[in-house]
Design a protein around this motif. Structure first.
Motif, short mmCIF file in Angstrom:
data_model
loop_
_atom_site.label_atom_id
_atom_site.label_comp_id
_atom_site.label_asym_id
_atom_site.label_seq_id
_atom_site.Cartn_x
_atom_site.Cartn_y
_atom_site.Cartn_z
N ALA A 1 85.97 25.75 75.97
CA ALA A 1 84.92 25.45 76.72
C ALA A 1 83.99 26.56 77.35
O ALA A 1 83.49 27.29 76.97
CB ALA A 1 85.57 24.52 77.60
N GLU A 2 84.86 27.85 77.19
CA GLU A 2 84.93 29.15 77.36
C GLU A 2 84.04 28.96 76.66
O GLU A 2 82.53 30.21 76.96
CB GLU A 2 85.23 30.01 78.15
N GLU A 3 84.03 29.52 74.77
CA GLU A 3 83.72 29.92 73.72
C GLU A 3 82.49 29.19 73.51
O GLU A 3 81.99 29.71 73.30
CB GLU A 3 84.41 29.57 72.94
N GLU B 1 84.98 39.25 70.09
CA GLU B 1 85.86 39.85 71.04
C GLU B 1 86.33 38.85 71.13
O GLU B 1 87.55 38.77 71.44
CB GLU B 1 85.64 41.30 70.67
N HIS B 2 85.53 38.65 72.66
CA HIS B 2 86.12 37.52 73.29
C HIS B 2 87.10 36.59 72.85
O HIS B 2 88.02 35.40 73.01
CB HIS B 2 85.01 36.97 73.97
N LYS B 3 86.96 35.83 71.53
CA LYS B 3 87.79 34.46 70.60
C LYS B 3 88.71 35.01 69.87
O LYS B 3 89.64 34.89 70.25
CB LYS B 3 86.50 34.11 69.62
N GLN C 1 90.66 37.78 71.47
CA GLN C 1 91.13 37.65 72.34
C GLN C 1 92.27 36.48 72.78
O GLN C 1 93.40 36.46 72.84
CB GLN C 1 90.49 38.36 73.75
N HIS C 2 91.47 35.15 72.85
CA HIS C 2 91.72 34.14 73.16
C HIS C 2 93.22 33.79 71.86
O HIS C 2 94.17 33.09 72.27
CB HIS C 2 90.81 33.06 72.82
N GLU C 3 92.69 34.19 70.11
CA GLU C 3 93.37 33.22 69.34
C GLU C 3 94.33 34.18 69.66
O GLU C 3 95.70 33.51 69.30
CB GLU C 3 92.30 33.89 68.20
N SER D 1 94.77 39.36 83.85
CA SER D 1 94.23 40.66 83.82
C SER D 1 92.69 40.18 82.55
O SER D 1 91.46 40.66 81.77
CB SER D 1 95.07 41.26 82.90
N HIS D 2 92.99 38.49 81.83
CA HIS D 2 91.44 39.00 81.30
C HIS D 2 90.72 38.27 81.81
O HIS D 2 89.19 38.27 81.45
CB HIS D 2 92.06 37.52 80.55
N ILE D 3 91.16 37.26 83.33
CA ILE D 3 90.18 36.87 83.94
C ILE D 3 89.26 38.30 84.66
O ILE D 3 87.81 38.59 84.52
CB ILE D 3 90.30 36.33 85.05
N MET E 1 87.76 40.30 80.77
CA MET E 1 87.03 40.09 79.45
C MET E 1 86.10 38.59 80.49
O MET E 1 84.87 38.85 80.03
CB MET E 1 87.96 38.88 78.73
N ASP E 2 86.71 38.12 81.39
CA ASP E 2 85.71 37.04 81.89
C ASP E 2 85.16 37.51 82.48
O ASP E 2 83.54 37.20 83.21
CB ASP E 2 86.62 36.09 83.01
N THR E 3 85.42 38.68 83.70
CA THR E 3 84.35 39.17 84.55
C THR E 3 83.15 40.37 83.45
O THR E 3 81.98 39.98 84.54
CB THR E 3 84.90 40.10 85.06
FE LIG Z 1 88.31 34.13 77.97
#
Ligand SMILES: [Fe+2]
Length: 157
Positions: free
Chosen positions: A74-76, A89-91, A93-95, A129-131, A134-136
């Motif tokens: 959903a985020e991606e 880079e975000h993807k 980190q998720h992977e 820490s991801h929130i 990265m999410d911020t």
């Molecule tokens: Fe994320």
């Protein structure tokens, strides 16, 4: 001397949602709340060490993995829609995170080295820490688009 216990510990809760974790996108904040809730359920199920607790943990862990995948996609999708420059880079980190989680869950299922408590704390630390980082970062990008009136309302955030 009386021992100091936080409310969270007293209630057998690992982590409580706090508004400082909010990134300001309600859809995503709600999903992050759900993730924290699931982490707490996992934590509860590893407090008791018997067979039933193990079975509970097994079920709870599957639900958590499914929800993590659902949330990431959903985020991606949102990041794609807003053409977020750091999406790669975000993807990634998720992977890396999903790969680690799946490896741990497989170890659990095969009865290999796996410590539920360590796993749950890893989940909690990673999510928070991801929130926070990265999410911020993408939230700031989206807020900027909003300010400039450049956020397509069809994206639905
Ligand atoms: Fe994320």
């Amino acid at each position: 001397m009386a021992q100091i216990t936080t409310t969270a510990e007293a209630d057998n809760v690992l982590v409580e949602w706090d508004n400082r974790y909010a990134i300001g996108i309600p859809l995503i904040d709600d999903q992050h709340k759900e993730l924290i809730q699931l982490t707490n359920e996992l934590y509860k199920s590893c407090l008791a060490g018997d067979e039933a607790a193990r079975a509970n943990f097994g079920t709870a862990v599957k639900g958590t993995v499914d929800y993590v995948k659902y949330h990431f996609s959903a985020e991606e999708k949102i990041l794609e829609n807003v053409k977020y420059p750091e999406i790669g880079e975000h993807k990634r980190q998720h992977e890396v995170f999903v790969k680690q989680v799946l490896e741990d869950v497989q170890n659990f299922q095969e009865g290999k080295k796996f410590v539920p408590n360590v796993f749950v704390r890893f989940l909690k630390d990673w999510i928070l820490s991801h929130i926070a980082v990265m999410d911020t970062q993408y939230a700031k990008y989206i807020q900027n688009l909003k300010k400039q009136g450049a956020l397509d309302s069809a994206i639905g955030i």
